[in-house]
Design an enzyme around this catalytic site. Structure first.
Site, PDB file in Angstrom:
ATOM      1  N   CYS A 236       2.427  43.967  -3.238  1.00  0.00           N
ATOM      2  CA  CYS A 236       1.675  43.558  -4.424  1.00  0.00           C
ATOM      3  C   CYS A 236       0.924  42.270  -4.087  1.00  0.00           C
ATOM      4  O   CYS A 236       1.559  41.248  -3.798  1.00  0.00           O
ATOM      5  CB  CYS A 236       2.631  43.324  -5.588  1.00  0.00           C
ATOM      6  SG  CYS A 236       1.796  42.768  -7.081  1.00  0.00           S
TER       7      CYS A 236
ATOM      8  N   HIS B  69      -4.235  53.535  -2.035  1.00  0.00           N
ATOM      9  CA  HIS B  69      -5.380  53.278  -2.911  1.00  0.00           C
ATOM     10  C   HIS B  69      -6.444  54.359  -2.722  1.00  0.00           C
ATOM     11  O   HIS B  69      -6.732  54.751  -1.586  1.00  0.00           O
ATOM     12  CB  HIS B  69      -5.987  51.907  -2.612  1.00  0.00           C
ATOM     13  CG  HIS B  69      -5.075  50.773  -2.950  1.00  0.00           C
ATOM     14  ND1 HIS B  69      -5.020  50.183  -4.196  1.00  0.00           N
ATOM     15  CD2 HIS B  69      -4.101  50.157  -2.206  1.00  0.00           C
ATOM     16  CE1 HIS B  69      -4.089  49.239  -4.187  1.00  0.00           C
ATOM     17  NE2 HIS B  69      -3.509  49.208  -3.005  1.00  0.00           N
TER      18      HIS B  69
ATOM     19  N   GLU C  65      -3.393  51.286 -12.058  1.00  0.00           N
ATOM     20  CA  GLU C  65      -2.363  51.107 -11.032  1.00  0.00           C
ATOM     21  C   GLU C  65      -1.274  52.177 -11.106  1.00  0.00           C
ATOM     22  O   GLU C  65      -0.845  52.562 -12.205  1.00  0.00           O
ATOM     23  CB  GLU C  65      -1.696  49.729 -11.177  1.00  0.00           C
ATOM     24  CG  GLU C  65      -2.527  48.597 -10.647  1.00  0.00           C
ATOM     25  CD  GLU C  65      -1.683  47.344 -10.401  1.00  0.00           C
ATOM     26  OE1 GLU C  65      -0.504  47.477 -10.035  1.00  0.00           O
ATOM     27  OE2 GLU C  65      -2.234  46.247 -10.610  1.00  0.00           O
TER      28      GLU C  65
ATOM     29  N   CYS D  97      -5.732  43.615  -9.470  1.00  0.00           N
ATOM     30  CA  CYS D  97      -4.891  44.263  -8.449  1.00  0.00           C
ATOM     31  C   CYS D  97      -5.335  43.711  -7.098  1.00  0.00           C
ATOM     32  O   CYS D  97      -6.460  43.999  -6.650  1.00  0.00           O
ATOM     33  CB  CYS D  97      -5.083  45.777  -8.510  1.00  0.00           C
ATOM     34  SG  CYS D  97      -4.105  46.686  -7.283  1.00  0.00           S
TER      35      CYS D  97
ATOM     36  N   GLY E 151      -5.553  46.248  -4.390  1.00  0.00           N
ATOM     37  CA  GLY E 151      -6.693  47.093  -4.748  1.00  0.00           C
ATOM     38  C   GLY E 151      -8.014  46.453  -4.382  1.00  0.00           C
ATOM     39  O   GLY E 151      -8.925  47.115  -3.861  1.00  0.00           O
TER      40      GLY E 151
HETATM   41  N1  LIG Z   1       1.277  49.153  -8.822  1.00  0.00           N
HETATM   42  C1  LIG Z   1       1.135  48.939  -7.363  1.00  0.00           C
HETATM   43  C2  LIG Z   1       1.912  47.679  -6.950  1.00  0.00           C
HETATM   44  C3  LIG Z   1       1.263  46.417  -7.489  1.00  0.00           C
HETATM   45  C4  LIG Z   1      -0.094  46.213  -6.886  1.00  0.00           C
HETATM   46  C5  LIG Z   1      -0.986  45.211  -7.592  1.00  0.00           C
HETATM   47  N2  LIG Z   1      -0.486  44.648  -8.813  1.00  0.00           N
HETATM   48  C6  LIG Z   1      -1.449  44.145  -6.646  1.00  0.00           C
HETATM   49  O1  LIG Z   1      -1.731  43.032  -7.081  1.00  0.00           O
HETATM   50  O2  LIG Z   1      -1.580  44.467  -5.438  1.00  0.00           O
HETATM   51  C7  LIG Z   1       1.702  50.146  -6.605  1.00  0.00           C
HETATM   52  O3  LIG Z   1       2.548  50.866  -7.154  1.00  0.00           O
HETATM   53  O4  LIG Z   1       1.277  50.322  -5.447  1.00  0.00           O
END
Ligand SMILES: N[C@H](CCC[C@H](N)C(=O)O)C(=O)O
Length: 384
Positions: A172, A263, A318, A327, A330
């Site tokens: 994350c 992604h 997400e 994100c 992301g």
């Molecule tokens: N929901 C994402 C994890 C958090 C990613 C995001 N909040 C960031 O800042 O990179 C997943 O399941 O891959």
């Protein structure tokens, strides 16, 4: 007498006189409070314990007294902290059993419950408890729970994270910026710091800069289709770049990138590449990408608008958290996809609903660097 200033943030949007506040007091003690509301001359005298949510600009370390300047009232209020709160011990040192002591952080509005888990490699709470605590009506409210754990194989720390749906992602980006600031607070470190963090995406190195922003070496992007993972037919070089993905009868052009977590990045459909991201109904379309059969581990999905070769705008749905305000992984995947599809250069400002991130994909070492903020929102304790 230490005065920690703070702002009241009404947790309801009703008229000021009806504002309700929620404080997660660091112990079971509530505060009684006299409130004057700007929208009515009467003083609402509330003798039974109520609670307040406030943004503490300073550390909640020695709150022998707090001056509360409410956004909902024109006057300031003073409440006395209960005796046990006036000790030198910091809130962060509290260890009462039966309670989870946490610090709420956010990175551009992507918000997390941070837990000091340095005494164990086992998370202090279960994924099921994380779901409850992330609930924005019945819990603390967050996009996930992040645990600061002991390092592995010589790293300073380990990060584990539960999404708000209880799933455990590999990495994350916004969260690791928050973790870096949290660790610095726990260790009482000031100024520039960097930490080696073991994550599900491997070794990640966040660095706290002089201005308080955090720059993170996010490692190298993973482009091999089977490693993203995606079942989409790869190109000859095993990557999925500008490939067709059918969603609800619409053919989207997508590029798939892993930053340790999967992604799916799109700049538009076969018919129109000029996506107007603000017009998208994320709640309707997001889950169809997230749970698409072509993504065996589900996927995060980024919808991107190109302003210039160095300025992109994105919205994100997400995996395991839904539409978030930002994100980090992301944004990194978006810059990689933009370079591969020929929309942008390797150094971009990526505008997210919660604010901008600076992303650079360095040619010389193939690593991606993300720079952005991480802020404390409040300190709290919640009964488990
Ligand atoms: N929901 C994402 C994890 C958090 C990613 C995001 N909040 C960031 O800042 O990179 C997943 O399941 O891959």
């Amino acid at each position: 007498m230490a005065i920690a200033t703070s702002r009241l943030l009404p947790t309801t949007t009703g008229p000021a006189s009806a504002s309700r506040f929620t404080l997660f007091s660091p112990s079971s003690v509530n505060y009684s409070l006299l409130c004057r509301f700007s929208s009515s001359s009467s003083v609402a005298s509330l003798q039974q314990p109520i609670s307040l949510k406030f943004v503490v600009n300073n550390k909640f370390r020695n709150p022998s007294s707090l001056r509360i300047c409410s956004a909902a009232t024109s006057s300031s209020m003073r409440i006395g902290a209960p005796p046990e709160m006036t000790s030198q011990a910091s809130f962060l040192d509290r260890k009462e059993s039966g309670f989870l002591h946490f610090v709420k952080y956010h990175g551009l509005g992507n918000d997390f419950i941070l837990v000091d888990n340095r005494d164990s490699h086992e998370p202090k709470i279960s994924p099921e408890q994380a779901v409850k605590l992330c609930d924005r009506n019945f819990g603390i409210g967050a996009d996930g729970v992040i645990f600061a754990m002991p390092g592995i194989n010589g790293t300073d720390y380990t990060m584990r994270i539960f999404n708000s749906d209880g799933s455990e992602p590999e990495m994350c980006g916004n969260g690791i910026r928050c973790l870096a600031r949290f660790i610095a607070e726990l260790e009482n470190l000031q100024g520039k710091q960097s930490f080696t963090i073991h994550t599900g995406a491997g070794l990640i190195v966040p660095e706290i800069l002089e201005d308080g922003q955090v720059r993170v070496d996010m490692g190298e992007p993973i482009l091999k289709a089977s490693d993203v993972p995606t079942k989409l037919q790869p190109n000859k070089d095993q990557t999925v770049v500008k490939s067709k993905l059918e969603v609800d009868g619409i053919s989207w052009k997508v590029t798939c990138v892993s930053m340790g977590n999967p992604h799916c990045v799109t700049f538009g459909t076969e018919v129109s590449e000029n996506l107007q991201v603000d017009e998208l109904n994320l709640a309707e379309i997001g889950p169809k990408f997230e749970n698409h059969v072509m993504f065996p581990a589900r996927t995060n999905t980024e919808f991107v608008q190109v302003f210039s070769p160095s300025h992109l705008k994105m919205r994100v749905w997400e995996r395991g958290a839904g539409a978030t305000l930002a994100c980090g992984t992301g944004a990194c995947a978006v810059v990689v996809a933009a370079v591969l599809e020929g929309h942008a250069g390797r150094s971009c400002t990526v505008d997210l609903p919660g604010g901008p991130l600076q992303i650079e994909w360095r040619e010389e070492n193939n690593r991606i660097y993300m720079t952005g903020p991480a802020e404390v929102v409040f300190y709290g304790s919640v009964p488990l």
